[in-house]
Design a protein around this motif. Structure first.
Motif, mmCIF file in Angstrom:
data_model
loop_
_atom_site.group_PDB
_atom_site.id
_atom_site.type_symbol
_atom_site.label_atom_id
_atom_site.label_comp_id
_atom_site.label_asym_id
_atom_site.label_seq_id
_atom_site.Cartn_x
_atom_site.Cartn_y
_atom_site.Cartn_z
ATOM 1 N N GLU A 124 0.810 -1.218 0.000
ATOM 2 C CA GLU A 124 0.000 0.000 0.000
ATOM 3 C C GLU A 124 0.843 1.268 0.000
ATOM 4 O OE1 GLU A 124 -2.787 -0.091 3.158
ATOM 5 O OE2 GLU A 124 -3.929 -1.802 2.348
ATOM 6 N N ASP A 125 2.051 1.205 0.561
ATOM 7 C CA ASP A 125 2.895 2.396 0.622
ATOM 8 C C ASP A 125 3.642 2.644 -0.675
ATOM 9 O OD1 ASP A 125 2.068 2.817 3.194
ATOM 10 O OD2 ASP A 125 3.805 1.835 4.114
ATOM 11 N N GLY A 126 3.523 1.759 -1.642
ATOM 12 C CA GLY A 126 4.173 1.954 -2.928
ATOM 13 C C GLY A 126 5.666 1.692 -2.896
ATOM 14 N N LEU A 127 6.352 2.232 -3.878
ATOM 15 C CA LEU A 127 7.786 2.020 -4.031
ATOM 16 C C LEU A 127 8.580 3.134 -3.346
ATOM 17 C CD1 LEU A 127 7.925 1.022 -7.817
ATOM 18 C CD2 LEU A 127 7.973 -0.510 -5.831
ATOM 19 N N ARG A 128 9.781 2.810 -2.931
ATOM 20 C CA ARG A 128 10.677 3.806 -2.358
ATOM 21 C C ARG A 128 11.395 4.607 -3.445
ATOM 22 N NH1 ARG A 128 13.177 -0.007 2.534
ATOM 23 N NH2 ARG A 128 11.264 0.047 3.800
ATOM 24 N N PHE A 129 11.579 3.991 -4.607
ATOM 25 C CA PHE A 129 12.160 4.633 -5.783
ATOM 26 C C PHE A 129 11.406 4.112 -6.998
ATOM 27 C CE2 PHE A 129 15.531 3.520 -2.739
ATOM 28 C CZ PHE A 129 16.080 4.762 -2.445
ATOM 29 N N PRO A 130 11.252 4.908 -8.047
ATOM 30 C CA PRO A 130 10.602 4.390 -9.259
ATOM 31 C C PRO A 130 11.309 3.169 -9.829
ATOM 32 C CG PRO A 130 10.792 6.786 -9.349
ATOM 33 C CD PRO A 130 11.580 6.352 -8.157
ATOM 34 N N ASP A 131 12.639 3.115 -9.661
ATOM 35 C CA ASP A 131 13.423 1.985 -10.154
ATOM 36 C C ASP A 131 13.968 1.133 -8.993
ATOM 37 O OD1 ASP A 131 15.182 3.855 -9.161
ATOM 38 O OD2 ASP A 131 16.595 3.739 -10.842
ATOM 39 N N GLU A 132 13.152 0.964 -7.961
ATOM 40 C CA GLU A 132 13.600 0.216 -6.779
ATOM 41 C C GLU A 132 14.028 -1.206 -7.122
ATOM 42 O OE1 GLU A 132 12.172 -0.785 -2.177
ATOM 43 O OE2 GLU A 132 10.865 0.387 -3.511
ATOM 44 N N PHE A 133 13.419 -1.780 -8.145
ATOM 45 C CA PHE A 133 13.705 -3.170 -8.508
ATOM 46 C C PHE A 133 15.163 -3.350 -8.931
ATOM 47 C CE2 PHE A 133 9.290 -2.107 -9.381
ATOM 48 C CZ PHE A 133 8.630 -3.051 -8.602
ATOM 49 N N VAL A 134 15.629 -2.493 -9.836
ATOM 50 C CA VAL A 134 17.015 -2.641 -10.299
ATOM 51 C C VAL A 134 17.996 -2.183 -9.218
ATOM 52 C CG1 VAL A 134 17.262 -0.376 -11.436
ATOM 53 C CG2 VAL A 134 18.518 -2.369 -12.295
ATOM 54 N N ARG A 135 17.582 -1.243 -8.390
ATOM 55 C CA ARG A 135 18.456 -0.844 -7.277
ATOM 56 C C ARG A 135 18.680 -2.026 -6.330
ATOM 57 N NH1 ARG A 135 18.038 5.452 -5.901
ATOM 58 N NH2 ARG A 135 17.031 6.185 -7.808
ATOM 59 N N HIS A 136 17.622 -2.829 -6.117
ATOM 60 C CA HIS A 136 17.826 -3.983 -5.251
ATOM 61 C C HIS A 136 18.725 -5.027 -5.926
ATOM 62 C CE1 HIS A 136 17.195 -6.705 -1.943
ATOM 63 N NE2 HIS A 136 17.119 -7.666 -2.853
ATOM 64 N N LYS A 137 18.578 -5.201 -7.224
ATOM 65 C CA LYS A 137 19.460 -6.130 -7.929
ATOM 66 C C LYS A 137 20.917 -5.685 -7.814
ATOM 67 C CE LYS A 137 16.862 -9.426 -9.589
ATOM 68 N NZ LYS A 137 17.078 -10.840 -9.186
ATOM 69 N N LEU A 138 21.144 -4.369 -7.874
ATOM 70 C CA LEU A 138 22.503 -3.873 -7.680
ATOM 71 C C LEU A 138 22.983 -4.166 -6.263
ATOM 72 C CD1 LEU A 138 23.992 -0.609 -9.056
ATOM 73 C CD2 LEU A 138 24.465 -1.277 -6.699
ATOM 74 N N LEU A 139 22.097 -3.997 -5.291
ATOM 75 C CA LEU A 139 22.439 -4.316 -3.899
ATOM 76 C C LEU A 139 22.873 -5.773 -3.781
ATOM 77 C CD1 LEU A 139 20.317 -3.225 -0.839
ATOM 78 C CD2 LEU A 139 21.269 -5.510 -0.958
ATOM 79 N N ASP A 140 22.108 -6.679 -4.386
ATOM 80 C CA ASP A 140 22.464 -8.101 -4.358
ATOM 81 C C ASP A 140 23.830 -8.344 -4.993
ATOM 82 O OD1 ASP A 140 20.225 -9.022 -3.019
ATOM 83 O OD2 ASP A 140 19.172 -9.675 -4.824
ATOM 84 N N CYS A 141 24.065 -7.713 -6.141
ATOM 85 C CA CYS A 141 25.345 -7.888 -6.827
ATOM 86 C C CYS A 141 26.492 -7.392 -5.960
ATOM 87 C CB CYS A 141 25.345 -7.148 -8.161
ATOM 88 S SG CYS A 141 24.330 -7.910 -9.446
ATOM 89 N N LEU A 142 26.305 -6.249 -5.322
ATOM 90 C CA LEU A 142 27.341 -5.698 -4.459
ATOM 91 C C LEU A 142 27.681 -6.676 -3.340
ATOM 92 C CD1 LEU A 142 28.904 -2.993 -4.302
ATOM 93 C CD2 LEU A 142 27.171 -2.220 -2.677
ATOM 94 N N GLY A 143 26.657 -7.274 -2.733
ATOM 95 C CA GLY A 143 26.893 -8.248 -1.684
ATOM 96 C C GLY A 143 27.586 -9.502 -2.193
#
Length: 292
Positions: free
Chosen positions: A226-245
């Motif tokens: 219900e609160d929506g997304l934190r960023f319009p491109d939150e999906f790819v930002r999370h993929k980058l987070l995973d890659c960084l880890g």
């Protein structure tokens, strides 16, 4: 970001608690300072003799749903978000004590871990920081999956994804570590999955801790949060987070420009295997100047 000459650890411990996304089991976690050359190690306080596991790609035992490390019969699952926080905030040495086998998912991002590190503070240690410097292009390709690393005097990573979903489609994002923006722009990005897949996981006894507070649940044409997304491109930002880890499991920070296309935990791990095996494509390096 400042490219540090010296290794860094936390100034003091910090603790948090949460639920494993697959096990549904609540665990307690304490991240403690560690001496120079210790690296990042996970300690299972719930097991006899409290065994420790080094956060190194050679210790990865599973990448099917998350990144799992193991040694001598002990495992710790879903370490990628915390590892991204260590990497994004330039922490070289820490001991992570956990009383279960699965890291807490928290809100599905690395924000709680990153904020905890920042609140604990960091200290510079008396040993030089070694970097793995890419000296020639390294690339792996499998269909439309790709990871490419080229030489650079700093570290940046670009992630590209494509999903047949109206809220995702094609997205791309770059993190240049010199910009010092990991805490604000990458650490809050949450994991995501299709609600139908989450329901299927639960049927098989997985995803027990998954709910709308632990990530983004996708429907066929939108999201359930219900609160929506934190960023319009939150999906790819999370993929980058995973890659960084995942890439932090080389055991030292990287000097390279890395680009990924439709990569995931298993493909990231395959890249590390390829890179480490190509001895002519990298060298270890310490830096003469503190800031680049």
């Amino acid at each position: 970001m400042t490219i540090y000459m010296k290794q860094r650890t936390l100034a003091k411990p910090f603790s948090c608690s949460g639920t494993g996304v697959h096990s549904g089991v609540r665990v307690n976690l304490t991240i403690q300072p560690a001496p120079a050359n210790h690296g990042i190690r996970f300690q299972r306080s719930d097991l006899p003799d409290s065994p420790t596991i080094g956060a190194f790609f050679r210790n990865v035992v599973d990448t099917s749903l998350a990144t799992v490390i193991g040694q001598e019969g002990a495992i710790v699952s879903t370490i990628e978000h915390l590892m991204a926080a260590f990497s994004g905030l330039s922490i070289d040495n820490a001991l992570v004590t956990i009383d279960g086998y699965e890291m807490p998912i928290m809100d599905g991002s690395a924000r709680v871990f990153a904020q905890g590190i920042m609140e604990a503070g960091t200290v510079e240690q008396d040993k030089p920081r070694s970097y793995l410097a890419i000296t020639e292009k390294v690339e792996i390709v499998e269909g439309d999956k790709r990871v490419t690393a080229v030489p650079s005097d700093h570290f940046s990573i670009t992630c590209n994804i494509a999903f047949n979903h109206p809220m995702i489609n094609e997205q791309s994002v770059t993190l240049d570590m010199r910009d010092n923006t990991f805490l604000e722009t990458i650490s809050p990005a949450r994991t995501f999955g299709f609600y139908r897949d989450i329901k299927m996981l639960k049927l098989y006894g997985l995803g027990r801790g998954a709910d709308l507070g632990t990530g983004i649940a996708l429907t066929d044409d939108g999201i359930m949060n219900e609160d929506g997304l934190r960023f319009p491109d939150e999906f790819v930002r999370h993929k980058l987070l995973d890659c960084l880890g995942d890439f932090s499991l080389l055991g030292m920070p990287i000097l390279a420009d890395i680009t990924t296309n439709k990569s995931g935990h298993a493909f990231n791990h395959a890249f590390l295997e390829t890179l480490f095996g190509n001895k002519g494509a990298w060298e270890t390096r310490t830096l003469e100047s503190k800031a680049l």
